[in-house]
Design an enzyme around this catalytic site. Sequence first.
Site, PDB file in Angstrom:
ATOM      1  N   SER A 145       9.585   5.713   0.229  1.00 42.25           N
ATOM      2  CA  SER A 145       9.884   4.584  -0.650  1.00 42.25           C
ATOM      3  C   SER A 145      10.679   5.035  -1.873  1.00 42.25           C
ATOM      4  O   SER A 145      11.784   5.541  -1.741  1.00 42.25           O
ATOM      5  CB  SER A 145       8.589   3.878  -1.037  1.00 42.25           C
ATOM      6  N   ASP A 303      15.520   0.082  -3.678  1.00 40.52           N
ATOM      7  CA  ASP A 303      15.068   1.464  -3.546  1.00 40.52           C
ATOM      8  C   ASP A 303      15.521   1.999  -2.186  1.00 40.52           C
ATOM      9  O   ASP A 303      16.121   1.258  -1.395  1.00 40.52           O
ATOM     10  CB  ASP A 303      13.552   1.563  -3.747  1.00 40.52           C
ATOM     11  N   ASP A 305      14.290   2.633   0.757  1.00 39.63           N
ATOM     12  CA  ASP A 305      13.953   1.941   2.014  1.00 39.63           C
ATOM     13  C   ASP A 305      14.141   0.429   1.905  1.00 39.63           C
ATOM     14  O   ASP A 305      13.806  -0.315   2.817  1.00 39.63           O
ATOM     15  CB  ASP A 305      12.536   2.289   2.486  1.00 39.63           C
ATOM     16  N   ASP A 307      12.847  -2.094   0.334  1.00 40.48           N
ATOM     17  CA  ASP A 307      11.838  -3.155   0.273  1.00 40.48           C
ATOM     18  C   ASP A 307      11.681  -3.682  -1.154  1.00 40.48           C
ATOM     19  O   ASP A 307      11.243  -4.806  -1.363  1.00 40.48           O
ATOM     20  CB  ASP A 307      10.492  -2.703   0.862  1.00 40.48           C
TER      21      ASP A 307
END
Length: 572
Positions: A145, A303, A305, A307
């Site tokens: 993340s 960010d 990833d 999400d």
Amino acid sequence: MCDYNEKYKQWLQDPTFDEDTKRELKEIEGNEKEIEDRFYKDLEFGTAGLRGVIGAGSNRMNKYTVGKATQGLANYIVKKQVQGKGVVIAYDSRHYSKEFSEQVALCLNANGIKTYIFESLRPVPELSYAVRELKCTAGIMITASHNPPEYNGYKVYWEDGAQIVPPTDKEIINEVNNTEFSGIKTMSKEDALEKGLYTQIGKEIDDKFINTIKSLVLNLEIIKQEQENIKIVYTPLHGAGNMPVQRVLKEIGFTKVYVVKEQEQPDGDFPTVSYPNPEDKNAFKLALELAKEVDADIVLANDPDADRLGVYTKDENGEYIAYTGNMSALLLLEYELSQKQEKGKLDKDSAVMTTIVSSDMTKAIVENYNVKVFETLTGFKWMGQKMRQFEEENSYKCQFAFEESYGCIISSHARDKDGISAVMALCEAAAYYKSKGITLWEQMINIYKKYGFYKEGQISIVLKGADGAGEIKAKMDRMRQNPPKELAGLEVKEVRDYQTHEIITAKGEHKETDLPTSNVLYYELENNSWCCVRPSGTEPKIKFYMGVKGNSIEDSENKLEELTQAMKNFVE
């Protein structure tokens, strides 16, 4: 408990571990602190998976800890006799993400489990979407993340596209803990392909995912009308958001999208930021420079990833101002509900979901639109679980879900935070309000005036290593045993302990909480104020959340500052 020096020696001698691993471990010989940190515990397969620093050792992300996690998951899938449905695997731009994803696939294949692996990096929401679209039994996302570059991680999703929750998580954890490194299975990619166990996916799922998101646009004609008037600056922060964001914005009609070139390409070193987190204002340095250059209306960052989403827009003085995760979500919530109501798309089964540490303004907004609100523990997996429950009961339809940590979803097409659809929706909202002659910031102020000047804050205490873990436990124990009677001059109306499921009111009444067990303490205060504390599930820190309601922006800021200081004093 095994002595960390003994485990260190075991890794050096055990033929299970390869020479590259042993070479790395020999380099830290004599470095007691480093050996302790790498071996004082096994990297825990927690309630969503793994996350840790990359390197050799039992408390590190490496091919052995990843392999053990995958073998444990495979054992569980085989026991449940659902291996025929397959597992989807995606990864982001972090170091070893691609290598780990390949290893995961071949381990699952060696256990007779079919895998669908994305050809290149993809965002979390697309992985969540793909699990359901392909009717798989599980999904795995290789990502850490928003953590610093030295980290990587491993998140497990179940057949509903949401991160694993009880009892599935505990059952998988038990299988992982009972797996030995020597028991990790694998096979060659050639054999896996020949047996039809290894399948690469990409464009077909991309198209379906993007088209599903585009179907959620509420005012396409206004986007076309304002497409030349809205300037958007976007940065993927070297991560997975770049291609899907550029594609969706182009296809719905935005023409003036400026991507931060220095941060456009995937790069696990994240060379332009120290911390690839859109919550961190430093991550916006290059984006804000570009925004000033092109006079952008809205500045957005995902960010790695993709999400989470961070947001800046101009304030009344023309200066770029940062939105908290609560602010951007509340702005979107008001937009989505108001437009859906206007178009007759809200009905009695409409629901909104949020967490116990997110803004209390949510309750005021949903009450205005006569929509039901559901609160969950921190973590989007609990909202994903709720979406599944709605589906099974044919009860409610999720119109919007968010948590304060910069993540939301504007429907239920995926079961985790979706930074791609959030970008799209915020740009759509910017176009809509521009057509009404106001900016996003002016609309934010309108929302405050309509519902009240709510403000939230968060502080964290980072405590690394074995000593830090002990200190975090000690702090939680002290707070649990000695609850406050007041904070910042505000009476504590009730204390909720989600670990013991007990609620104690100021009058001494005892009730039970209705949420799952979690190491969380919540203090409801008078005057619409509250505090909450919990250890992080993914980082070595203890987190404190606070919320207040004031009569103006300045008043709410002052109240929040007082409450924050009171919490610091209480913890110490």
